[in-house]
Design a protein around this motif. Sequence first.
Motif, PDB file in Angstrom:
ATOM      1  N   ARG A 277      -9.207  65.417  79.691  1.00 22.71           N
ATOM      2  CA  ARG A 277      -7.752  65.229  79.672  1.00 22.71           C
ATOM      3  C   ARG A 277      -7.120  66.295  78.776  1.00 22.71           C
ATOM      4  NH1 ARG A 277      -9.690  59.943  78.799  1.00 22.71           N
ATOM      5  NH2 ARG A 277      -9.154  60.131  76.588  1.00 22.71           N
ATOM      6  N   PRO A 278      -5.799  66.528  78.900  1.00 20.97           N
ATOM      7  CA  PRO A 278      -5.142  67.549  78.064  1.00 20.97           C
ATOM      8  C   PRO A 278      -5.377  67.330  76.573  1.00 20.97           C
ATOM      9  CG  PRO A 278      -3.692  66.952  79.859  1.00 20.97           C
ATOM     10  CD  PRO A 278      -4.867  66.019  79.948  1.00 20.97           C
ATOM     11  N   SER A 279      -5.350  66.091  76.116  1.00 21.18           N
ATOM     12  CA  SER A 279      -5.570  65.827  74.693  1.00 21.18           C
ATOM     13  C   SER A 279      -6.986  66.216  74.271  1.00 21.18           C
ATOM     14  CB  SER A 279      -5.323  64.347  74.384  1.00 21.18           C
ATOM     15  OG  SER A 279      -6.191  63.519  75.155  1.00 21.18           O
ATOM     16  N   GLU A 280      -7.960  66.015  75.158  1.00 23.00           N
ATOM     17  CA  GLU A 280      -9.348  66.380  74.853  1.00 23.00           C
ATOM     18  C   GLU A 280      -9.522  67.898  74.874  1.00 23.00           C
ATOM     19  OE1 GLU A 280     -11.497  62.340  76.654  1.00 23.00           O
ATOM     20  OE2 GLU A 280     -11.122  64.085  77.932  1.00 23.00           O
ATOM     21  N   LEU A 281      -8.842  68.554  75.790  1.00 25.49           N
ATOM     22  CA  LEU A 281      -8.896  70.011  75.834  1.00 25.49           C
ATOM     23  C   LEU A 281      -8.287  70.614  74.578  1.00 25.49           C
ATOM     24  CD1 LEU A 281      -7.857  70.459  79.567  1.00 25.49           C
ATOM     25  CD2 LEU A 281     -10.132  70.892  78.611  1.00 25.49           C
ATOM     26  N   PHE A 282      -7.222  69.999  74.091  1.00 24.30           N
ATOM     27  CA  PHE A 282      -6.598  70.461  72.852  1.00 24.30           C
ATOM     28  C   PHE A 282      -7.569  70.293  71.680  1.00 24.30           C
ATOM     29  CE2 PHE A 282      -3.881  69.730  69.089  1.00 24.30           C
ATOM     30  CZ  PHE A 282      -3.199  70.940  69.079  1.00 24.30           C
ATOM     31  N   ALA A 283      -8.296  69.173  71.658  1.00 22.26           N
ATOM     32  CA  ALA A 283      -9.285  68.946  70.597  1.00 22.26           C
ATOM     33  C   ALA A 283     -10.425  69.965  70.677  1.00 22.26           C
ATOM     34  CB  ALA A 283      -9.840  67.523  70.700  1.00 22.26           C
ATOM     35  N   GLU A 302       0.639  72.042  69.592  1.00 17.62           N
ATOM     36  CA  GLU A 302       0.347  70.986  70.563  1.00 17.62           C
ATOM     37  C   GLU A 302       1.378  70.970  71.686  1.00 17.62           C
ATOM     38  OE1 GLU A 302      -0.866  66.226  70.479  1.00 17.62           O
ATOM     39  OE2 GLU A 302      -0.358  67.295  68.630  1.00 17.62           O
ATOM     40  N   ARG A 303       2.651  71.171  71.336  1.00 18.52           N
ATOM     41  CA  ARG A 303       3.706  71.195  72.353  1.00 18.52           C
ATOM     42  C   ARG A 303       3.533  72.368  73.303  1.00 18.52           C
ATOM     43  NH1 ARG A 303       6.960  70.263  67.853  1.00 18.52           N
ATOM     44  NH2 ARG A 303       7.737  72.411  67.968  1.00 18.52           N
ATOM     45  N   LEU A 304       2.931  73.449  72.815  1.00 17.85           N
ATOM     46  CA  LEU A 304       2.718  74.623  73.656  1.00 17.85           C
ATOM     47  C   LEU A 304       1.519  74.446  74.589  1.00 17.85           C
ATOM     48  CD1 LEU A 304       3.186  77.617  74.442  1.00 17.85           C
ATOM     49  CD2 LEU A 304       1.703  78.225  72.487  1.00 17.85           C
ATOM     50  N   LEU A 305       0.415  73.956  74.045  1.00 12.68           N
ATOM     51  CA  LEU A 305      -0.836  73.971  74.796  1.00 12.68           C
ATOM     52  C   LEU A 305      -1.003  72.804  75.769  1.00 12.68           C
ATOM     53  CD1 LEU A 305      -3.488  75.218  72.189  1.00 12.68           C
ATOM     54  CD2 LEU A 305      -2.519  76.449  74.137  1.00 12.68           C
ATOM     55  N   LYS A 306      -0.638  71.608  75.374  1.00  9.54           N
ATOM     56  CA  LYS A 306      -0.906  70.459  76.236  1.00  9.54           C
ATOM     57  C   LYS A 306      -0.233  70.567  77.606  1.00  9.54           C
ATOM     58  CE  LYS A 306      -2.305  66.846  73.011  1.00  9.54           C
ATOM     59  NZ  LYS A 306      -2.003  65.492  72.484  1.00  9.54           N
ATOM     60  N   PRO A 307       1.036  70.926  77.680  1.00  6.26           N
ATOM     61  CA  PRO A 307       1.643  71.101  79.012  1.00  6.26           C
ATOM     62  C   PRO A 307       0.974  72.218  79.808  1.00  6.26           C
ATOM     63  CG  PRO A 307       3.334  70.875  77.341  1.00  6.26           C
ATOM     64  CD  PRO A 307       2.040  71.057  76.611  1.00  6.26           C
ATOM     65  N   TRP A 308       0.572  73.276  79.112  1.00  8.87           N
ATOM     66  CA  TRP A 308      -0.113  74.374  79.812  1.00  8.87           C
ATOM     67  C   TRP A 308      -1.444  73.901  80.379  1.00  8.87           C
ATOM     68  CZ3 TRP A 308      -4.580  77.433  79.206  1.00  8.87           C
ATOM     69  CH2 TRP A 308      -4.595  78.615  79.959  1.00  8.87           C
ATOM     70  N   PHE A 309      -2.193  73.106  79.596  1.00  5.86           N
ATOM     71  CA  PHE A 309      -3.453  72.539  80.092  1.00  5.86           C
ATOM     72  C   PHE A 309      -3.211  71.676  81.322  1.00  5.86           C
ATOM     73  CE2 PHE A 309      -5.205  72.607  75.487  1.00  5.86           C
ATOM     74  CZ  PHE A 309      -5.565  73.930  75.633  1.00  5.86           C
ATOM     75  N   ALA A 310      -2.212  70.796  81.243  1.00  9.02           N
ATOM     76  CA  ALA A 310      -1.927  69.876  82.341  1.00  9.02           C
ATOM     77  C   ALA A 310      -1.596  70.629  83.624  1.00  9.02           C
ATOM     78  CB  ALA A 310      -0.778  68.942  81.960  1.00  9.02           C
ATOM     79  N   ASP A 311      -0.898  71.755  83.486  1.00  7.36           N
ATOM     80  CA  ASP A 311      -0.549  72.542  84.665  1.00  7.36           C
ATOM     81  C   ASP A 311      -1.756  73.300  85.210  1.00  7.36           C
ATOM     82  OD1 ASP A 311       1.524  73.800  86.464  1.00  7.36           O
ATOM     83  OD2 ASP A 311       0.744  75.600  85.457  1.00  7.36           O
ATOM     84  N   ARG A 312      -2.545  73.911  84.332  1.00  8.87           N
ATOM     85  CA  ARG A 312      -3.692  74.697  84.793  1.00  8.87           C
ATOM     86  C   ARG A 312      -4.819  73.838  85.357  1.00  8.87           C
ATOM     87  NH1 ARG A 312      -3.338  80.219  83.539  1.00  8.87           N
ATOM     88  NH2 ARG A 312      -5.214  80.313  84.835  1.00  8.87           N
ATOM     89  N   MET A 313      -4.886  72.598  84.960  1.00 10.87           N
ATOM     90  CA  MET A 313      -5.920  71.691  85.474  1.00 10.87           C
ATOM     91  C   MET A 313      -5.814  71.484  86.984  1.00 10.87           C
ATOM     92  SD  MET A 313      -5.961  68.791  82.468  1.00 10.87           S
ATOM     93  CE  MET A 313      -6.873  67.626  83.482  1.00 10.87           C
ATOM     94  N   LYS A 314      -4.643  71.757  87.543  1.00  7.18           N
ATOM     95  CA  LYS A 314      -4.442  71.568  88.977  1.00  7.18           C
ATOM     96  C   LYS A 314      -5.088  72.681  89.797  1.00  7.18           C
ATOM     97  CE  LYS A 314       0.059  69.503  87.925  1.00  7.18           C
ATOM     98  NZ  LYS A 314       1.536  69.665  88.048  1.00  7.18           N
ATOM     99  N   SER A 315      -5.458  73.772  89.140  1.00  6.25           N
ATOM    100  CA  SER A 315      -6.050  74.911  89.838  1.00  6.25           C
ATOM    101  C   SER A 315      -7.508  74.644  90.186  1.00  6.25           C
ATOM    102  CB  SER A 315      -5.931  76.162  88.970  1.00  6.25           C
ATOM    103  OG  SER A 315      -6.692  77.224  89.505  1.00  6.25           O
ATOM    104  N   ALA A 316      -7.935  75.123  91.341  1.00 10.28           N
ATOM    105  CA  ALA A 316      -9.326  74.961  91.761  1.00 10.28           C
ATOM    106  C   ALA A 316     -10.265  75.779  90.884  1.00 10.28           C
ATOM    107  CB  ALA A 316      -9.485  75.387  93.225  1.00 10.28           C
ATOM    108  N   GLU A 317      -9.739  76.797  90.223  1.00  9.06           N
ATOM    109  CA  GLU A 317     -10.589  77.634  89.370  1.00  9.06           C
ATOM    110  C   GLU A 317     -10.708  77.127  87.944  1.00  9.06           C
ATOM    111  OE1 GLU A 317      -7.940  80.139  90.741  1.00  9.06           O
ATOM    112  OE2 GLU A 317      -9.103  80.220  92.574  1.00  9.06           O
ATOM    113  N   TRP A 318     -10.052  76.006  87.649  1.00  7.63           N
ATOM    114  CA  TRP A 318     -10.056  75.512  86.284  1.00  7.63           C
ATOM    115  C   TRP A 318     -11.475  75.106  85.876  1.00  7.63           C
ATOM    116  CZ3 TRP A 318      -7.480  75.801  82.047  1.00  7.63           C
ATOM    117  CH2 TRP A 318      -7.660  74.875  81.018  1.00  7.63           C
ATOM    118  N   GLY A 319     -11.903  75.548  84.676  1.00  7.64           N
ATOM    119  CA  GLY A 319     -13.275  75.306  84.243  1.00  7.64           C
ATOM    120  C   GLY A 319     -13.411  74.422  83.030  1.00  7.64           C
ATOM    121  N   ASN A 320     -12.363  73.605  82.712  1.00  7.03           N
ATOM    122  CA  ASN A 320     -12.416  72.675  81.585  1.00  7.03           C
ATOM    123  C   ASN A 320     -12.756  73.401  80.281  1.00  7.03           C
ATOM    124  OD1 ASN A 320     -12.071  69.703  82.617  1.00  7.03           O
ATOM    125  ND2 ASN A 320     -13.279  70.761  84.186  1.00  7.03           N
TER     126      ASN A 320
END
Length: 364
Positions: A277-283, A302-320
């Motif tokens: 999840r975005p919170s785990e990616l931030f950690a 946190e305000r910068l990264l979490k929304p960016w994570f949530a958006d990039r997670m939708k990509s098929a190339e996202w690698g967690n």
Amino acid sequence: MNASSIRFYIPLLLITVFGVFLTVWITTPEKAPWVGMAYSETVTKIAVALLLFSVALLLTYASARLAIRGTTYESNGVWRSFVAPPAFESSESPNKPIEQIESMVGLNSVKREINSLLSRLQIEQQRRLQNMSVTATSQHMVFTGPPGVGKTEIARQLGAVYRTLGVLESGHLVEVDRSDLVAGYVGQTAERTLAICKRALDGVLFIDEAYSLADGSADGGGFGKEAIEVLLKFMEDHRSRIIVIVAGYPNEMRRFVSSNPGLASRFAKTIDFPAYRPSELFAIFQRIARERQYELPDAGLERLLKPWFADRMKSAEWGNARSIRNLFERVCEEQANRLATSAEFGHTIQHISLDDIESAIAKL
């Protein structure tokens, strides 16, 4: 012959030599051995004493080994009882690899599965030590989930757990994918796969994207299926000396396991790895920074990264976690570029600014 086996052969040899002297002395109490005897008589007594003592010692040793190991031997288990290092000889505790697993971000469902597995292995260990029967269960597993969610690291730590509990002698991890197993010509795939299996003997063989082996269209000749057949035979011939973990996306892995009856019967346990999840990616991002001795900005990160994570997670190339590491590498490059022309170079080398992270994000 490995170091563990040598540690047992040396005491065996010393005890045998001592036993020969003792036995000859006992059989000739009226005189010291070899004193006043004919040469042939001396040789005969030594040979008989050596034979009797060695047979008794080896039978005792084999019986003790079989009692400890229970019924987990492979087909040549009687021979293995003489040459293999004993089970449960490790003085290590499984706590350290388990602590490594528990320290990983997220993966709560995976951790529950691992703890359940550990409990079963510990009970089996105690039953063997008390000479009680142990039900033979397959240790091979399927790991399902997207890339970058810790499947390889969990497999590595499991190998350490298996070593500390005496399930595997070394517990080392051999990580491969289709390209390591499959060759382009007839006959080469079997040789390559067998060589990989031998490297993993007494450890864990981790096959990433294993589902591609069942896809005959990938090589046009079904060489992947040849690799599967070699793998299954090796697993059967050495079922107490290797643990195989196959990994890949959930749907593909279900089709892979069902593609061959031998796979379905051997890979009975599946552990699913959820995406972070975005919170785990931030950690994870914060942990990488700490491990590499960088300091992150407090305000706005946190305000910068979490929304960016949530958006990039939708990509098929996202690698967690893999994508997080790539992001951090880019952030470090941006910080280096900034500091290279700054008068503060050398004084704030450990500090990462919000601008460094914004610049990195803009280039990804």
